[in-house]
Write an enzyme that holds these catalytic residues in place. Structure first.
Site: not given
Ligand code: PLP
Length: 399
Positions: A49, A277
């Site tokens: 993601k 700035y």
């Molecule tokens: C983002 C996510 C993960 C991954 O978590 P990490 O701590 O990056 O391994 C696992 N499960 C769900 C539902 C997520 O949204």
């Protein structure tokens, strides 16, 4: 930007030379290290993601799929569909948001949906047919408190499912999400585990045994053998920032991304020169200052702004500088971070020239600056640092 199918192997000559270099073999090594840790009875879902935590979801997913990864996790339908468009045929699971108007598209692209409500089951069932079913993972809230059916609903839901309540849906998984997996001692892990076992039992009692049960993220997979179940959803560890606990030998992952730019402009300045700035930085000596083509629009957080003018009237400046690597040495980032430009003080670095490479995240010899260093400085976590690398930063892939 490159088309989704053609990955950049090197920066185009006409590009602004500000790029994230991503080692796909390192991502694969990390994937394999996680797989070794979780063992042969458990699979690893590559969580890609948020553009694979900034690494590029298309490149990472294609590379891992090519090397045998069978599960991919995304947050949104758009992210899921992007993987299909570039030819990923493995399991793609929407872990995050689903809205009923997306049902048709999810089914059409064979995207598996994590479902937390009856309303969403009904919407998916209505959009499904025997030939084109929606494939779902039922999510239960075992303690995170964000999403999921309540565990008290499990028995009723299981019975209704067994009676054919949603006859076009395919049940692929039962899942939940851990809130405190990085804390080995936290009672919440045991509480969540107990609740999840009850959910499993409720479904088993009515003869439903879906292919996968899963609730562990990277930390869950690394530290809690009993919580691994059939599938571990690994995000942050895949990108080399594995959670660490003293008691556990590290899995052996390493960062796969470095963030680089080149010197745009160089200038010797006299003592008492105000820079940037609000003039938050004033040279205390004759200095050599370079300007770099990266700024907060690229994910170089504005909170890296550094002031040496005390007391400084303006808010949101730090009293110690973040540093970057140039010619194998560390140099402080000074003054205000602006949208597109920052300053580096290279007074103590010999021979700097326009066009020299600067490493903002990454290593050179024995020096390293990691997303964990940035996160510690900014009061956040490596996740946010990596996701924050902007979309106009080119991604260049090394194989
Ligand atoms: C983002 C996510 C993960 C991954 O978590 P990490 O701590 O990056 O391994 C696992 N499960 C769900 C539902 C997520 O949204």
């Amino acid at each position: 930007m490159a088309s989704p199918l053609r990955l950049l192997r090197q920066l185009p000559v006409e590009a602004r030379p500000t790029w994230a270099e991503i080692s796909l073999p390192q991502v694969l090594k990390n994937f394999q290290a996680i797989q070794r840790r979780v063992g042969n009875d458990c699979e690893v879902m590559a969580v890609v993601k948020a553009n694979a935590y900034g690494h590029g979801a298309v490149a990472v997913s294609r590379y891992l799929a090519l090397h045998g990864a069978r599960w991919f996790g995304v947050a949104t339908l758009e992210e899921a569909v992007e993987l299909r468009r570039v030819g990923i045929r493995a399991n793609v699971v929407m872990l995050g948001t689903f809205f009923p108007p997306q049902a048709k598209s999810a089914i059409e692209h064979r995207i598996q949906v994590t479902v937390s409500s009856i309303q969403h089951l009904n919407a998916l069932n209505r959009a499904s047919s025997r030939k084109a079913p929606a494939v779902v993972h039922l999510k239960f809230d075992t303690g995170m408190g964000r999403m999921g059916f309540s565990c008290e609903e499990a028995e009723g839901l299981a019975r209704r499912w067994a009676r054919g309540g949603w006859k076009h849906l395919v049940l692929q998984g039962l899942c939940s999400h851990l809130a405190s997996a990085e804390d080995l001692e936290c009672v919440q892990n045991r509480m969540q585990s107990t609740k999840f076992q009850r959910v499993r039992a409720a479904f088993e009692t009515v003869g439903i045994d879906p292919p996968v049960r899963h609730l562990a993220n990277s930390a869950g997979g690394a530290f809690h053998p009993s919580l691994r179940q059939d599938l571990v959803r690994a995000g942050i560890a895949l990108y080399g920032y594995e959670p660490r606990i003293e008691k556990f030998r590290p899995m052996g992952t390493g960062p796969a991304l470095s963030l680089r730019t080149r010197v745009l402009h160089i200038r010797p300045v006299p003592r008492n020169t105000w820079l940037g700035y609000q003039g938050t930085f004033v040279t205390r000596r004759r200095s050599v200052v370079v300007t770099l083509p990266i700024g907060y629009a690229d994910g170089f957080n504005r909170r890296f702004s550094f002031s040496n003018r005390a007391p400084c009237r303006t808010e949101n400046v730090q009293s110690r500088p973040m540093r970057a690597i140039i010619r194998g040495e560390l140099a402080p980032v000074i003054g205000r971070v602006s949208m597109d430009l920052i300053f580096l003080d290279v007074t103590d670095v010999k021979g700097v020239r326009v066009g020299d490479e600067v490493i903002l995240l990454g290593c050179s010899g024995s020096l390293a600056i990691t997303a964990a260093d940035w996160a510690a400085y900014l009061g956040t976590i490596p996740y946010e640092v990596l996701c924050g690398i902007g979309s106009r930063v080119y991604r260049v892939y090394k194989e």
